[in-house]
Design a protein around this motif. Structure first.
Motif, mmCIF file in Angstrom:
data_model
loop_
_atom_site.group_PDB
_atom_site.id
_atom_site.type_symbol
_atom_site.label_atom_id
_atom_site.label_comp_id
_atom_site.label_asym_id
_atom_site.label_seq_id
_atom_site.Cartn_x
_atom_site.Cartn_y
_atom_site.Cartn_z
ATOM 1 N N THR A 98 23.693 55.022 112.413
ATOM 2 C CA THR A 98 22.625 55.971 112.134
ATOM 3 C C THR A 98 22.140 55.738 110.714
ATOM 4 O O THR A 98 22.932 55.744 109.767
ATOM 5 C CB THR A 98 23.152 57.412 112.279
ATOM 6 O OG1 THR A 98 23.679 57.564 113.594
ATOM 7 C CG2 THR A 98 22.041 58.418 112.055
ATOM 8 N N GLY A 99 20.843 55.529 110.585
ATOM 9 C CA GLY A 99 20.266 55.281 109.275
ATOM 10 C C GLY A 99 19.570 56.508 108.724
ATOM 11 O O GLY A 99 19.195 57.414 109.460
ATOM 12 N N ARG A 100 19.442 56.510 107.420
ATOM 13 C CA ARG A 100 18.638 57.545 106.773
ATOM 14 C C ARG A 100 18.083 56.977 105.472
ATOM 15 O O ARG A 100 18.656 56.057 104.880
ATOM 16 C CB ARG A 100 19.419 58.824 106.564
ATOM 17 C CG ARG A 100 20.506 58.790 105.544
ATOM 18 C CD ARG A 100 21.181 60.175 105.455
ATOM 19 N NE ARG A 100 22.217 60.194 104.459
ATOM 20 C CZ ARG A 100 23.464 59.780 104.651
ATOM 21 N NH1 ARG A 100 23.838 59.305 105.809
ATOM 22 N NH2 ARG A 100 24.337 59.829 103.672
ATOM 23 N N ILE A 101 16.984 57.537 105.054
ATOM 24 C CA ILE A 101 16.310 57.130 103.825
ATOM 25 C C ILE A 101 16.459 58.253 102.821
ATOM 26 O O ILE A 101 16.162 59.408 103.119
ATOM 27 C CB ILE A 101 14.808 56.853 104.078
ATOM 28 C CG1 ILE A 101 14.622 55.770 105.158
ATOM 29 C CG2 ILE A 101 14.100 56.491 102.782
ATOM 30 C CD1 ILE A 101 15.162 54.410 104.796
ATOM 31 N N GLU A 102 16.947 57.916 101.633
ATOM 32 C CA GLU A 102 17.062 58.896 100.555
ATOM 33 C C GLU A 102 16.284 58.380 99.351
ATOM 34 O O GLU A 102 16.661 57.381 98.747
ATOM 35 C CB GLU A 102 18.528 59.133 100.179
ATOM 36 C CG GLU A 102 19.298 59.849 101.257
ATOM 37 C CD GLU A 102 20.685 60.283 100.816
ATOM 38 O OE1 GLU A 102 20.982 60.233 99.605
ATOM 39 O OE2 GLU A 102 21.464 60.673 101.699
ATOM 40 N N ALA A 103 15.194 59.060 99.048
ATOM 41 C CA ALA A 103 14.377 58.688 97.895
ATOM 42 C C ALA A 103 14.765 59.503 96.668
ATOM 43 O O ALA A 103 14.481 59.097 95.542
ATOM 44 C CB ALA A 103 12.901 58.893 98.215
ATOM 45 N N ASN A 104 15.396 60.638 96.893
ATOM 46 C CA ASN A 104 15.798 61.523 95.797
ATOM 47 C C ASN A 104 17.261 61.900 95.967
ATOM 48 O O ASN A 104 17.819 61.748 97.049
ATOM 49 C CB ASN A 104 14.939 62.792 95.802
ATOM 50 C CG ASN A 104 13.479 62.467 95.624
ATOM 51 O OD1 ASN A 104 13.092 61.866 94.632
ATOM 52 N ND2 ASN A 104 12.667 62.843 96.597
ATOM 53 N N GLY A 105 17.852 62.385 94.907
ATOM 54 C CA GLY A 105 19.236 62.820 94.975
ATOM 55 C C GLY A 105 20.169 61.873 94.252
ATOM 56 O O GLY A 105 19.748 60.828 93.739
ATOM 57 N N PRO A 106 21.439 62.218 94.211
ATOM 58 C CA PRO A 106 22.388 61.465 93.405
ATOM 59 C C PRO A 106 22.598 60.015 93.843
ATOM 60 O O PRO A 106 22.783 59.142 92.996
ATOM 61 C CB PRO A 106 23.690 62.263 93.521
ATOM 62 C CG PRO A 106 23.500 63.230 94.626
ATOM 63 C CD PRO A 106 22.032 63.406 94.825
ATOM 64 N N ILE B 158 23.276 53.407 106.104
ATOM 65 C CA ILE B 158 23.585 53.237 107.526
ATOM 66 C C ILE B 158 25.047 53.622 107.735
ATOM 67 O O ILE B 158 25.945 52.979 107.186
ATOM 68 C CB ILE B 158 23.351 51.788 107.996
ATOM 69 C CG1 ILE B 158 21.900 51.363 107.735
ATOM 70 C CG2 ILE B 158 23.718 51.646 109.478
ATOM 71 C CD1 ILE B 158 21.643 49.874 107.958
ATOM 72 N N ASP B 159 25.269 54.668 108.498
ATOM 73 C CA ASP B 159 26.619 55.083 108.868
ATOM 74 C C ASP B 159 26.996 54.344 110.146
ATOM 75 O O ASP B 159 26.401 54.590 111.210
ATOM 76 C CB ASP B 159 26.687 56.595 109.073
ATOM 77 C CG ASP B 159 26.496 57.350 107.763
ATOM 78 O OD1 ASP B 159 26.977 56.872 106.729
ATOM 79 O OD2 ASP B 159 25.856 58.414 107.793
ATOM 80 N N ILE B 160 27.966 53.456 110.040
ATOM 81 C CA ILE B 160 28.351 52.596 111.156
ATOM 82 C C ILE B 160 29.157 53.390 112.186
ATOM 83 O O ILE B 160 30.125 54.064 111.851
ATOM 84 C CB ILE B 160 29.174 51.394 110.658
ATOM 85 C CG1 ILE B 160 28.333 50.542 109.697
ATOM 86 C CG2 ILE B 160 29.681 50.555 111.825
ATOM 87 C CD1 ILE B 160 29.121 49.459 108.986
ATOM 88 N N THR B 161 28.740 53.267 113.454
ATOM 89 C CA THR B 161 29.461 53.918 114.552
ATOM 90 C C THR B 161 30.031 52.896 115.538
ATOM 91 O O THR B 161 30.954 53.216 116.285
ATOM 92 C CB THR B 161 28.553 54.893 115.316
ATOM 93 O OG1 THR B 161 27.388 54.181 115.761
ATOM 94 C CG2 THR B 161 28.142 56.055 114.424
ATOM 95 N N GLU B 162 29.483 51.686 115.548
ATOM 96 C CA GLU B 162 29.956 50.627 116.443
ATOM 97 C C GLU B 162 29.958 49.299 115.709
ATOM 98 O O GLU B 162 29.086 49.047 114.867
ATOM 99 C CB GLU B 162 29.049 50.488 117.666
ATOM 100 C CG GLU B 162 28.980 51.699 118.549
ATOM 101 C CD GLU B 162 27.975 51.517 119.673
ATOM 102 O OE1 GLU B 162 27.827 50.385 120.184
ATOM 103 O OE2 GLU B 162 27.325 52.506 120.029
#
Length: 193
Positions: free
Chosen positions: A92-100, A159-163
């Motif tokens: 599962t992917g995600r985009i973080e443009a802001n934050g730590p 990307i949080d790897i699940t497989e």
């Protein structure tokens, strides 16, 4: 050589750690595939083994960022030609443009890398061949003040790897193993190549 599934999973962890840290690692530049069935080569910036998380850098304006926001399914392919080992992952992917996380990644980058986010953005049309960089930064490292506008375009792709699918190519017979993450634990199995 590869007889135990736990050894293979540990080897995959070591390869991904090295891929993120060593520019000369053959797995440093995996192919990343988004759910819109688009693929591209990217630079692996970090691998958090405890969280099974990959970190890459991207332009927040890039089509891949929008594709992940719309559908977070992501896959990656890593290949080491010398050892004939392929690692495919899904997650599962995600985009973080802001934050730590994004702030730390930006802070760890040099201005030469930061300048990549000064242009019009990935996919912008041009009447001639272009790097997309403003002309004054072609081959030039900007100073701290000049890269300030670039920060708003910078993001990290996580990307949080699940497989994970591991393949070893050998003339004596290929070997393949699959791993599935369920919470903090993994299940593993041998499969035919």
């Amino acid at each position: 050589m590869f007889e135990q599934l736990d050894e293979i999973r540990a080897d995959c962890v070591n390869r991904l750690i090295r891929a993120a840290r060593d520019r000369k690692s053959p797995m440093h530049t995996p192919v990343i595939v988004t759910a819109d069935v688009d693929a591209r080569v990217m630079v692996l910036r970090a691998f958090e083994a405890d969280a099974w998380r990959l970190r890459l850098h991207t332009d927040a304006r890039a089509p891949k960022a929008q594709a992940i926001i719309a559908d977070p399914r992501v896959a990656a392919v890593f290949y080491d030609k010398g050892t004939k080992i392929q690692i495919r992952v899904r997650g599962t992917g995600r985009i973080e443009a802001n934050g730590p996380v994004a702030d730390a990644a930006w802070a760890a980058s040099n201005n030469f890398a930061r300048r990549c986010y000064l242009g019009e953005g990935p996919g912008a049309l041009s009447n001639s061949a272009t790097s997309g960089l403003p002309p004054e930064f072609e081959g030039v490292e900007p100073d701290e003040t000049q890269v300030i506008p670039a920060r708003e375009n910078f993001a990290v792709m996580l990307i949080d790897i699940t497989e994970m699918d591991w393949l070893y190519l050998a003339h004596t017979g290929h070997m393949r193993a699959q791993f599935t993450r369920e919470g903090e634990s993994w299940s593993a199995r041998w499969v035919a190549p």
